[in-house]
Every structure is written in C-alpha cells, then in structure tokens.
Scaffold this active site. Structure first.
Site, PDB file in Angstrom:
ATOM      1  N   ASP A  46       5.845  -9.380   7.128  1.00 25.43           N
ATOM      2  CA  ASP A  46       4.644  -9.130   6.979  1.00 25.43           C
ATOM      3  C   ASP A  46       4.660  -7.742   6.099  1.00 25.43           C
ATOM      4  OD1 ASP A  46       1.502  -9.167   7.901  1.00 25.43           O
ATOM      5  OD2 ASP A  46       2.249  -7.206   7.538  1.00 25.43           O
ATOM      6  N   TYR A  51       2.028  -0.904   0.956  1.00 27.79           N
ATOM      7  CA  TYR A  51       3.219  -0.424   1.793  1.00 27.79           C
ATOM      8  C   TYR A  51       4.046   0.014   0.716  1.00 27.79           C
ATOM      9  CZ  TYR A  51       1.436  -2.771   5.838  1.00 27.79           C
ATOM     10  OH  TYR A  51       0.427  -3.223   6.662  1.00 27.79           O
ATOM     11  N   LYS A  76      -0.742  -8.205   1.359  1.00 26.08           N
ATOM     12  CA  LYS A  76      -2.190  -8.010   1.251  1.00 26.08           C
ATOM     13  C   LYS A  76      -2.532  -7.408   0.406  1.00 26.08           C
ATOM     14  CE  LYS A  76      -1.202  -6.936   6.077  1.00 26.08           C
ATOM     15  NZ  LYS A  76       0.298  -6.393   5.975  1.00 26.08           N
ATOM     16  N   HIS A 108      -6.894  -6.650   2.779  1.00 23.17           N
ATOM     17  CA  HIS A 108      -6.441  -5.596   3.768  1.00 23.17           C
ATOM     18  C   HIS A 108      -7.493  -5.049   4.554  1.00 23.17           C
ATOM     19  CE1 HIS A 108      -2.446  -2.869   4.181  1.00 23.17           C
ATOM     20  NE2 HIS A 108      -3.238  -3.090   5.095  1.00 23.17           N
TER      21      HIS A 108
END
Length: 280
Positions: A46, A51, A76, A108
């Site tokens: 994930d 990120y 996401k 998200h």
C-alpha cells in the site's frame, strides 16, 4: 506459518487481508522494505502519490520475480489531483510504479471544503472501465461522504481505508461499511508505533499467553475483526514479525476485552475538518 487469509471484495476481486504500508518511508527504505516483504510472503503493498515513494515500490517490484497476478498493489489519488484522476494515475503513479495497472486505487481524502470528491469518483469509475485499476475505493470517508457517492453515481466504493486501532476502533463506521458491502481497511493499525497500545496490560497479557509480541497481538485483532490491515515497517525483523500472525487466533472473549480499550481519540485529522492538505 499458515497461508494468510484473503478477502473477497464486493466487485468480486480478491485481496490479501494483510499487507505492507510504506507511509513516511524514503525511496531507499521503500525499495528495501518491499523487497523484504515480498521475500517474507507479503503480496499486498500500500502506497500513495503523496508518500513520494511510488518509484521505490516500482523499483522493488521490477526486481521481483513474482508473477504480476500474485501481487496486489494499492495507491491513492492526492487531494490536489482530484480534478484529473486520469493524469494522476496514468501519467504519474503507474509510471513510477512501473505497472500497467494497479489492483486498487483510492481517493485519499474527501476534502469536503474542496468539494471535488464526487467528480473524482466518477474519474475513478472511468479508470476502472479502462482497466487501469481493478478495484476502486476511498480513504478517510465518513458515511455521509459514502452516501453522497452512491446517490450521485450509483456506485459505492469496495473499500474504505480509515484510521483504526485498538484505541480508536471506529466500530460504528466498520458496521456501516459492512452493511453496505464496503470492506474496512485499517491505516495506522498499530497506533503509529504502538504508542499507548503496546503497554496496555491486556495486550501484554495476551502476548505472554500466545508467545507473541504486542504488535502481533494487535495485528491478529485486526484480522479476527475482519479488517484488512497494512502495518508499516522498514525494519526487516519487524516486517517478518508482523507477518508471523497466522498460527493463532484470539477468542471471542479476548476480542471483547480489547473492545473495551477504545478511547475514541484520533491520532490523525478528522475527514470533515476543512483543510485541503492533510498529512497522510
């Protein structure tokens, strides 16, 4: 170690119930962690655009000899990209992941003050039709956000990924999701490193009883509660430890005792708070 359980989503697709999260991992940490996880037996990873480590996931996947159909990759859509999910997935995330498609694509955050999540959801439906993602879902959505998606598009997400751990169990949301065939997935499942959770006397007692660590007890609680769980770690020993949870189960009374630990206090922001830039 027995085989990990799989979850069948409302759209018929299958996903592992336990995966690796890579929030806050650097590129190099991500490459190493995903490599270690795949070697350990994890098949679900994930990540997210925000990120900034999708490329690290992609590098590890590229180096792996595992067949693509054995992997389940989630990423996401970030808040500022909700106006163009097609570009965000096709031209950004998939390129970084070095994949032709992802298995699960999530919005998200709803970001209600931005009020673009319904149009973004329509975009995800189109991406699914094009085969660029097999399943589509959301993250951090309350029931009223989910109801609006259904009312305006006719389609519920198959997953709602939310903050969930023994100190913030979201039982009402979990039940609501289940009633509408939406799988609940836990982010921050160990309460961000076990703060306030691992030192609970009950968790420690159960760890002694089963010969496991507090983290393993908490991950088993997620599994026995029917949740998809994605503990994050970049430490090889902990990555292996977090996966070594398939040889025991908590009983009904123990699950009931853990339910009493719920304090109702979030570690992350409330999705209804009007902010356009969330930290996760």
């Amino acid at each position: 170690m027995t085989t990990q359980p799989m979850i069948k989503l409302a759209d018929g697709n299958i996903m592992p119930q336990l995966g690796l999260g890579v929030w806050q991992a650097t590129h190099d940490q991500t490459v190493a962690a995903v490599t270690d996880a795949l070697d350990t037996g994890y098949r679900a990873i994930d990540t997210a655009a925000i990120y900034k480590n999708e490329a690290g996931v992609g590098e590890a996947l590229q180096a792996s000899t595992l067949p693509r159909d054995q992997l389940f990759i989630t990423t996401k859509l970030w808040n500022t990209d909700q106006s163009d999910p097609q570009k965000a997935l096709e031209e950004e995330s998939l390129q970084k992941l070095r994949l032709d498609f992802v298995d699960l694509y999530l919005i998200h955050w709803p970001v209600p003050d931005q009020d673009t999540y319904v149009d973004a959801w329509r975009g995800l439906l189109r991406l699914q039709e094009q085969g660029l993602t097999k399943s589509i879902g959301v993250s951090n959505f309350h029931p009223h956000h989910l109801q609006r998606l259904k009312a305006e598009t006719g389609v519920f997400p198959v997953i709602n990924q939310v903050e969930l751990h023994p100190l913030f169990q979201q039982r009402q949301l979990h039940a609501w999701n289940a009633t509408h065939q939406i799988q609940t997935e836990s982010w921050s499942p160990l309460a961000q490193g076990g703060e306030g959770v691992f030192d609970q006397p009950l968790i420690r007692q159960l760890a002694l009883k089963y010969g496991k660590t507090p983290a393993q007890i908490v991950i088993r609680w997620h599994l026995d509660s029917g949740l998809v769980v994605i503990p994050k770690s970049v430490t090889p020993t902990r990555i292996r430890e977090n996966f070594d949870v398939f040889d025991f189960r908590l009983d009904k009374d123990e699950l009931g005792d853990i339910a009493k630990l719920d304090s109702g206090k979030r570690l992350g922001p409330d999705p209804d708070v009007p902010r356009t830039n969330f930290p996760t």
